[in-house]
Design an enzyme around this catalytic site. Structure first.
Site, mmCIF file in Angstrom:
data_model
loop_
_atom_site.group_PDB
_atom_site.id
_atom_site.type_symbol
_atom_site.label_atom_id
_atom_site.label_comp_id
_atom_site.label_asym_id
_atom_site.label_seq_id
_atom_site.Cartn_x
_atom_site.Cartn_y
_atom_site.Cartn_z
ATOM 1 N N ASP A 1 7.747 -7.975 -2.094
ATOM 2 C CA ASP A 1 7.323 -7.023 -0.847
ATOM 3 C C ASP A 1 8.565 -6.000 -0.415
ATOM 4 O OD1 ASP A 1 4.836 -8.381 -0.670
ATOM 5 O OD2 ASP A 1 5.991 -9.958 0.570
ATOM 6 N N HIS B 1 0.434 -4.485 -2.849
ATOM 7 C CA HIS B 1 1.144 -3.282 -3.033
ATOM 8 C C HIS B 1 0.534 -2.118 -2.280
ATOM 9 C CE1 HIS B 1 2.684 -4.679 -7.350
ATOM 10 N NE2 HIS B 1 3.109 -5.390 -6.351
ATOM 11 N N THR B 2 1.316 -1.936 -1.284
ATOM 12 C CA THR B 2 0.713 -0.870 -0.278
ATOM 13 C C THR B 2 1.179 0.450 -0.618
ATOM 14 O OG1 THR B 2 1.246 -2.742 1.290
ATOM 15 C CG2 THR B 2 0.510 -0.464 2.269
ATOM 16 N N THR C 1 -0.268 -18.246 -2.579
ATOM 17 C CA THR C 1 -1.384 -17.541 -1.871
ATOM 18 C C THR C 1 -2.966 -18.068 -2.194
ATOM 19 O OG1 THR C 1 -1.149 -16.486 -4.139
ATOM 20 C CG2 THR C 1 0.152 -15.367 -2.372
ATOM 21 N N ARG D 1 5.315 -12.675 7.455
ATOM 22 C CA ARG D 1 6.641 -13.021 6.515
ATOM 23 C C ARG D 1 7.660 -13.486 7.346
ATOM 24 N NH1 ARG D 1 5.603 -7.040 3.809
ATOM 25 N NH2 ARG D 1 4.067 -7.602 2.640
ATOM 26 N N LYS E 1 12.866 0.829 3.608
ATOM 27 C CA LYS E 1 12.759 0.640 5.068
ATOM 28 C C LYS E 1 14.026 0.466 5.716
ATOM 29 C CE LYS E 1 9.120 -2.067 5.783
ATOM 30 N NZ LYS E 1 7.852 -3.030 5.808
ATOM 31 N N LEU E 2 14.788 1.340 5.477
ATOM 32 C CA LEU E 2 16.131 1.525 6.292
ATOM 33 C C LEU E 2 15.670 1.854 7.767
ATOM 34 C CD1 LEU E 2 19.164 1.126 5.964
ATOM 35 C CD2 LEU E 2 19.233 3.955 5.842
HETATM 36 P P1 GDP Z 1 5.513 -4.275 -2.589
HETATM 37 O O1 GDP Z 1 4.502 -5.736 -2.665
HETATM 38 O O2 GDP Z 1 6.948 -4.383 -3.022
HETATM 39 O O3 GDP Z 1 4.512 -3.106 -3.160
HETATM 40 O O4 GDP Z 1 5.490 -4.017 -0.933
HETATM 41 P P2 GDP Z 1 4.608 -4.290 0.111
HETATM 42 O O5 GDP Z 1 3.451 -3.056 0.020
HETATM 43 O O6 GDP Z 1 3.928 -5.646 0.264
HETATM 44 O O7 GDP Z 1 5.353 -4.140 1.463
HETATM 45 C C1 GDP Z 1 6.077 -2.916 1.628
HETATM 46 C C2 GDP Z 1 5.620 -2.378 3.292
HETATM 47 O O8 GDP Z 1 6.374 -1.377 3.853
HETATM 48 C C3 GDP Z 1 4.173 -1.692 3.116
HETATM 49 O O9 GDP Z 1 3.472 -1.865 4.279
HETATM 50 C C4 GDP Z 1 4.797 -0.227 3.025
HETATM 51 O O10 GDP Z 1 3.758 0.579 3.504
HETATM 52 C C5 GDP Z 1 5.906 -0.324 3.820
HETATM 53 N N1 GDP Z 1 6.885 0.404 3.485
HETATM 54 C C6 GDP Z 1 7.597 1.027 2.391
HETATM 55 N N2 GDP Z 1 8.541 1.675 2.302
HETATM 56 C C7 GDP Z 1 8.778 1.882 3.863
HETATM 57 C C8 GDP Z 1 9.944 2.496 4.634
HETATM 58 O O11 GDP Z 1 10.683 3.074 3.970
HETATM 59 N N3 GDP Z 1 9.673 2.282 5.845
HETATM 60 C C9 GDP Z 1 8.994 1.692 6.645
HETATM 61 N N4 GDP Z 1 8.948 1.632 7.637
HETATM 62 N N5 GDP Z 1 7.918 1.323 5.918
HETATM 63 C C10 GDP Z 1 7.812 1.162 4.571
HETATM 64 MG MG MG Z 2 3.601 -6.940 -1.564
#
Ligand code: GDP
Ligand code: MG
Length: 425
Positions: free
Chosen positions: A12, A40-41, A129, A305, A331-332
């Protein structure tokens, strides 16, 4: 050009959105391990998508997506996932999706077994999961799994299935005292949900090798992070597959080829889903504030989480295991509202300070040692250049870069595609 995008931490980290961003340069995107336990979002001009099985390149026109032999595929889930995309106007066809004949099918009884086992474990549960991933990987290595390519020959499929069902029922009824499954209902299931994929199933290794030969750019998308790798992660609180980039050519079907570039996705703080030791974990109000700020609820399961400070020993280990050439720090922006930001720079283990990530059973006894940095307390979500970042934010990035001995090339400051900064070395 073969590039892997992989997770440095517990998963995530934002891999999906980085793959979506970087896949514009690539011809092919490949998933090489795991199943629909991934979440993956991706947020782009077409909407918000959560992908569990499909490679994130599916959202880009002209990109070919491959589901490799290293994957375990829940075909009912895949059908539904494709249905959701199709409803949103995204085309999925054998032109842009290829599924390995060697990938194994995650069966309904695997999902059932996963749930039954977590129930049996009760308060000793792994935090699965419950998508059947561990049971199906177990079956694969016991050579009791069905591969997608077997769907072409129903006669021999039915014979093997009957043997497998007979064997599986010994566990279902004997160990768990649950209701057995029948060969007929499993055969029906495979026909109903499997046959739609017949046009998609092929020798993806051959396809990828030829694509690489013709100079196509191939991107490998990992699921989860280094700390969930079955060999190198926090066993037994790992996933059941190799999440590390080195496995990408194997799980994709081209073990003859080497990666040219590995990009590690690393979160600016820590999150972890499920059970297991998590040294820099926050609790109470502090945790809730960070969880809210980061929207830290599982994409696949909706579970809150666990959250904590950036963990240097764990991340440096993750970077080493991935062989990451460059890092995207994600996510800084989430840290913008904090006056001070802790970084866990070392652990205390039995009265000694350690800086290397320890063996799993020692990890449970480790206590975090923090260094506290000054926060920036400014919205950075619209920053697109390093110069636009507050001094303290840049100092935080440089501190982490130095502590983890890595090269942070990208910093993301928002969930949408364009919300990122490229840093000079
Ligand atoms: P993955 O499993 O590694 O693809 O990640 P996830 O999708 O499970 O979790 C990442 C979450 O953070 C998602 O809800 C994204 O939309 C969000 N996200 C990704 N990059 C950023 C960021 O730079 N800033 C913020 N605030 N949210 C982010
Ligand atoms: Mg994920």
């Amino acid at each position: 050009m073969l590039t892997a995008i992989c997770g440095i931490n517990w998963g995530d980290e934002g891999k999906g959105r980085m793959v979506d961003l970087l896949s514009s340069d690539y011809d092919v995107v490949v998933r090489y391990q795991g199943g629909n336990n991934a979440g993956h979002t991706v947020i782009n001009e077409r909407g918000k998508f959560i992908l569990n099985l499909l490679p994130s390149g599916i959202l880009r026109e002209g990109v070919v997506n491959v589901m490799g032999n290293g994957m375990v595929i829940d075909i009912r889930h895949l059908k539904e996932e494709i249905g959701r995309l199709t409803a949103a106007g995204i085309k999925v066809s054998p032109e842009n999706l290829k599924i390995s004949a060697q990938a194994v099918i995650c069966m309904p009884y695997n999902v059932m077994q996963d749930c039954l086992e977590e129930e049996r474990l009760a308060d000793k549960k792994y935090g699965s999961t419950k998508r059947g991933i561990a049971p199906i990987y177990g079956d694969k290595y016991l050579k009791k799994a069905i591969r997608l390519g077997e769907l072409f020959d129903k006669k021999s499929l039915k014979e093997r299935l009957a043997d497998i069902v007979e064997w599986k029922n010994l566990t279902i009824t004997g160990v768990y005292k649950a209701k057995p499954v029948t060969t007929d209902e499993m055969m029906e299931y495979l026909t109903e949900y499997g046959d739609v994929f017949l046009p998609y199933i092929c020798d993806t290794g051959l396809y990828l090798n030829e694509a690489a030969q013709r100079g196509k750019k191939i991107l490998f998308e990992a699921q989860l992070g280094a700390l969930r790798d079955i060999d190198f992660g926090i066993y037994p609180y790992t996933s059941s597959s190799n999440t590390v980039a080195a496995y990408a050519p194997i799980g994709a079907g081209i073990p003859n080829r080497k990666l040219d570039l590995t990009i590690g996705i690393m979160k600016a703080y820590s999150t972890c889903v499920g059970e297991g030791p998590f040294t820099a974990e926050y609790f109470g109000e502090k945790a809730e504030k960070l969880r809210q700020a980061g929207g830290e609820y599982g994409a696949a399961t909706g579970r809150p989480r666990r959250v904590g400070a950036f963990d240097v020993p764990a991340s440096r280990y993750g970077i080493r295991m991935q062989g990451a050439d460059e890092i995207a720090l994600t996510k800084l922006d989430v840290l913008s509202e904090f006056d001070e930001i802790d970084v866990c720079t070392a652990y205390e283990l039995d009265g000694k300070v350690i800086t290397e990530f320890p063996f799993s059973s020692d990890l449970a006894r480790c206590k975090p040692i923090y260094t506290t940095l000054k926060g920036w307390k400014k919205d950075i979500s619209s920053c697109r250049k390093a110069e636009e970042l507050p001094e303290e934010a840049l100092a935080y990035i440089r501190f982490i870069e130095k502590a983890t001995e890595s090269y942070i090339r990208y910093v993301s400051v928002g969930a949408s595609r364009e919300a990122y900064i490229v840093l000079e070395k």
